[in-house]
Design a protein around this motif. Structure first.
Motif, PDB file in Angstrom:
ATOM      1  N   TYR B  61     -30.943  -8.134 -14.793  1.00  7.06           N
ATOM      2  CA  TYR B  61     -29.776  -7.764 -13.992  1.00  7.06           C
ATOM      3  C   TYR B  61     -29.083  -8.986 -13.376  1.00  7.06           C
ATOM      4  O   TYR B  61     -27.865  -8.951 -13.140  1.00  7.06           O
ATOM      5  N   VAL B  62     -29.841 -10.063 -13.174  1.00  6.43           N
ATOM      6  CA  VAL B  62     -29.230 -11.272 -12.595  1.00  6.43           C
ATOM      7  C   VAL B  62     -28.134 -11.791 -13.536  1.00  6.43           C
ATOM      8  O   VAL B  62     -27.026 -12.116 -13.099  1.00  6.43           O
ATOM      9  N   SER B  63     -28.422 -11.830 -14.823  1.00 12.32           N
ATOM     10  CA  SER B  63     -27.396 -12.319 -15.747  1.00 12.32           C
ATOM     11  C   SER B  63     -26.265 -11.293 -15.880  1.00 12.32           C
ATOM     12  O   SER B  63     -25.104 -11.667 -16.061  1.00 12.32           O
ATOM     13  N   ILE B  64     -26.594 -10.010 -15.762  1.00 12.59           N
ATOM     14  CA  ILE B  64     -25.549  -8.980 -15.826  1.00 12.59           C
ATOM     15  C   ILE B  64     -24.624  -9.084 -14.603  1.00 12.59           C
ATOM     16  O   ILE B  64     -23.401  -8.980 -14.719  1.00 12.59           O
ATOM     17  N   LEU B  65     -25.222  -9.332 -13.447  1.00 12.70           N
ATOM     18  CA  LEU B  65     -24.429  -9.487 -12.223  1.00 12.70           C
ATOM     19  C   LEU B  65     -23.360 -10.564 -12.403  1.00 12.70           C
ATOM     20  O   LEU B  65     -22.239 -10.433 -11.927  1.00 12.70           O
ATOM     21  N   PHE B  66     -23.721 -11.621 -13.132  1.00 11.09           N
ATOM     22  CA  PHE B  66     -22.789 -12.728 -13.334  1.00 11.09           C
ATOM     23  C   PHE B  66     -22.038 -12.641 -14.669  1.00 11.09           C
ATOM     24  O   PHE B  66     -21.595 -13.643 -15.196  1.00 11.09           O
ATOM     25  N   GLY B  67     -21.957 -11.440 -15.207  1.00 12.85           N
ATOM     26  CA  GLY B  67     -21.022 -11.234 -16.303  1.00 12.85           C
ATOM     27  C   GLY B  67     -21.563 -10.991 -17.688  1.00 12.85           C
ATOM     28  O   GLY B  67     -20.790 -10.730 -18.609  1.00 12.85           O
ATOM     29  N   LEU B 150     -31.277 -16.646  -3.590  1.00 13.02           N
ATOM     30  CA  LEU B 150     -29.835 -16.890  -3.524  1.00 13.02           C
ATOM     31  C   LEU B 150     -29.166 -15.621  -3.002  1.00 13.02           C
ATOM     32  O   LEU B 150     -29.518 -14.516  -3.421  1.00 13.02           O
ATOM     33  N   TYR B 151     -28.205 -15.808  -2.113  1.00 13.04           N
ATOM     34  CA  TYR B 151     -27.465 -14.662  -1.575  1.00 13.04           C
ATOM     35  C   TYR B 151     -26.158 -14.544  -2.347  1.00 13.04           C
ATOM     36  O   TYR B 151     -25.419 -15.518  -2.459  1.00 13.04           O
ATOM     37  N   VAL B 152     -25.898 -13.362  -2.879  1.00 15.88           N
ATOM     38  CA  VAL B 152     -24.643 -13.158  -3.614  1.00 15.88           C
ATOM     39  C   VAL B 152     -23.749 -12.256  -2.766  1.00 15.88           C
ATOM     40  O   VAL B 152     -24.075 -11.087  -2.520  1.00 15.88           O
ATOM     41  N   LYS B 153     -22.650 -12.828  -2.289  1.00 18.51           N
ATOM     42  CA  LYS B 153     -21.734 -12.095  -1.411  1.00 18.51           C
ATOM     43  C   LYS B 153     -20.617 -11.476  -2.234  1.00 18.51           C
ATOM     44  O   LYS B 153     -19.922 -12.177  -2.969  1.00 18.51           O
ATOM     45  N   MET B 154     -20.475 -10.164  -2.089  1.00 18.49           N
ATOM     46  CA  MET B 154     -19.385  -9.462  -2.772  1.00 18.49           C
ATOM     47  C   MET B 154     -18.614  -8.693  -1.708  1.00 18.49           C
ATOM     48  O   MET B 154     -18.963  -7.561  -1.385  1.00 18.49           O
ATOM     49  N   GLY B 155     -17.623  -9.328  -1.130  1.00 20.11           N
ATOM     50  CA  GLY B 155     -16.920  -8.740   0.014  1.00 20.11           C
ATOM     51  C   GLY B 155     -17.902  -8.596   1.157  1.00 20.11           C
ATOM     52  O   GLY B 155     -18.594  -9.556   1.510  1.00 20.11           O
ATOM     53  N   SER B 156     -18.018  -7.376   1.686  1.00 25.30           N
ATOM     54  CA  SER B 156     -18.929  -7.159   2.817  1.00 25.30           C
ATOM     55  C   SER B 156     -20.355  -6.866   2.337  1.00 25.30           C
ATOM     56  O   SER B 156     -21.263  -6.689   3.133  1.00 25.30           O
ATOM     57  N   ARG B 157     -20.531  -6.779   1.029  1.00 22.73           N
ATOM     58  CA  ARG B 157     -21.864  -6.440   0.497  1.00 22.73           C
ATOM     59  C   ARG B 157     -22.603  -7.687   0.046  1.00 22.73           C
ATOM     60  O   ARG B 157     -21.994  -8.706  -0.257  1.00 22.73           O
ATOM     61  N   GLU B 158     -23.919  -7.531  -0.044  1.00 24.83           N
ATOM     62  CA  GLU B 158     -24.731  -8.700  -0.411  1.00 24.83           C
ATOM     63  C   GLU B 158     -25.939  -8.277  -1.240  1.00 24.83           C
ATOM     64  O   GLU B 158     -26.546  -7.237  -0.991  1.00 24.83           O
ATOM     65  N   LEU B 159     -26.270  -9.086  -2.210  1.00 25.30           N
ATOM     66  CA  LEU B 159     -27.501  -8.890  -2.977  1.00 25.30           C
ATOM     67  C   LEU B 159     -28.295 -10.185  -2.928  1.00 25.30           C
ATOM     68  O   LEU B 159     -27.709 -11.272  -2.864  1.00 25.30           O
ATOM     69  N   ILE B 160     -29.611 -10.067  -2.980  1.00 28.37           N
ATOM     70  CA  ILE B 160     -30.446 -11.269  -2.982  1.00 28.37           C
ATOM     71  C   ILE B 160     -31.125 -11.384  -4.343  1.00 28.37           C
ATOM     72  O   ILE B 160     -31.787 -10.450  -4.811  1.00 28.37           O
ATOM     73  N   ILE B 161     -30.922 -12.520  -4.959  1.00 29.00           N
ATOM     74  CA  ILE B 161     -31.508 -12.743  -6.290  1.00 29.00           C
ATOM     75  C   ILE B 161     -32.397 -13.988  -6.230  1.00 29.00           C
ATOM     76  O   ILE B 161     -32.280 -14.795  -5.314  1.00 29.00           O
ATOM     77  N   SER B 162     -33.238 -14.141  -7.247  1.00 29.80           N
ATOM     78  CA  SER B 162     -34.083 -15.337  -7.254  1.00 29.80           C
ATOM     79  C   SER B 162     -33.295 -16.514  -7.818  1.00 29.80           C
ATOM     80  O   SER B 162     -32.224 -16.331  -8.386  1.00 29.80           O
ATOM     81  N   SER B 163     -33.818 -17.694  -7.660  1.00 25.26           N
ATOM     82  CA  SER B 163     -33.070 -18.892  -8.059  1.00 25.26           C
ATOM     83  C   SER B 163     -32.735 -18.855  -9.555  1.00 25.26           C
ATOM     84  O   SER B 163     -33.521 -18.361 -10.376  1.00 25.26           O
TER      85      SER B 163
END
Lengths: 45, 210
Positions: B61-67, B150-163
């Protein structure tokens, strides 16, 4: 190699597209690439 | 791009725009994406989870999150080992919207699954796909993933992913399927300028020797 299907060539072509798409993501706005990604993912789920 | 590539460079726009994903600092990435069903599902889940525990999202999902241009049925998530009381509270809160595919009995899930290092899966009620694969951190690398987040900020939302370096190393050295190699290549290409090459090599070396 099977005479019906070249797995290695297929692998190389897949990797080439992954690289192409990643470059597209890199060079286009998040909104632009993610709209296309959303169409793909939402249609599969 | 290879010499005989069927892909034209004309498709690529090399002018980066302000709405492009970027590192705000060493530990934070800003992302301005249109959320898909998977993103919304994960955000929904962690909204409840974060009230009870630290967590980190790992793997595909980490790679999916980034496209990355693929979907997945399962999103892998690690949490530090929690006590039973906290798990029961979490379970009951999750239960309002999600269900556990493995069992509806939280005692059994905690004792027989989680404490034995087995993952449990949560999905929306009566909708097994997609689901969250939830497990307690166990190995040194699991704890490293929780530490190097790593914190991924998407507007007011946030997800935490590993390095990202750990993601790539794990996919290339441990998992190694075609899909994993492609996921790793996607992250390598998108974050080419941001990756810490020494850190990546360090993780690869450790994972290779384990």
């Amino acid at each position: 190699m099977s005479k019906w299907f070249d797995k290695e060539k297929n692998r190389r072509e897949r990797l080439e597209f992954v690289r192409f798409w990643a470059n597209y993501v890199k060079t286009h706005s998040d909104q632009e690439w993610s709209k296309q990604q959303k169409e793909l993912i939402d249609s599969q789920l | 791009m290879t010499k005989n590539s069927f892909i034209s460079k004309n498709h690529l726009n090399f002018n980066n725009t302000p709405e492009h994903m970027e590192f705000l600092d060493k530990h934070t990435i800003k992302l301005d994406k249109v959320l898909n069903k998977l993103d919304k599902f994960v955000l929904d889940f962690v909204k409840i989870l974060k009230k009870y525990s630290d967590y980190v999202i790992i793997s595909g999902y980490v790679s999916i999150l980034f496209g990355r241009s693929r979907a997945t049925e399962g999103i892998d998530l690690l949490v530090p080992k929690m006590n039973k009381k906290t798990f029961l509270k979490l379970f009951h809160d999750l239960n309002k919207k999600f269900e556990c595919i493995n069992s509806s009995k939280p005692d059994e899930l905690y004792n027989d699954y989680l404490l034995n290092n087995n993952a449990i899966r949560f999905s929306y009620r009566d909708k097994p796909i997609p689901n969250i694969e939830f497990k307690f951190a166990k190995t040194t690398m699991d704890y490293e993933a929780l530490k190097q987040k790593l914190y991924v900020k998407m507007g007011s939302r946030e997800l935490i992913i590993s390095s990202l370096e750990l993601q790539i190393a794990f996919k290339e050295e441990v998992l190694g399927s075609e899909k994993d190699i492609e996921d790793a290549l996607h992250i390598r290409t998108v974050f080419e300028k941001n990756l810490n090459k020494n850190k990546l090599e360090h993780y690869k070396k450790i994972l290779k020797n384990e």
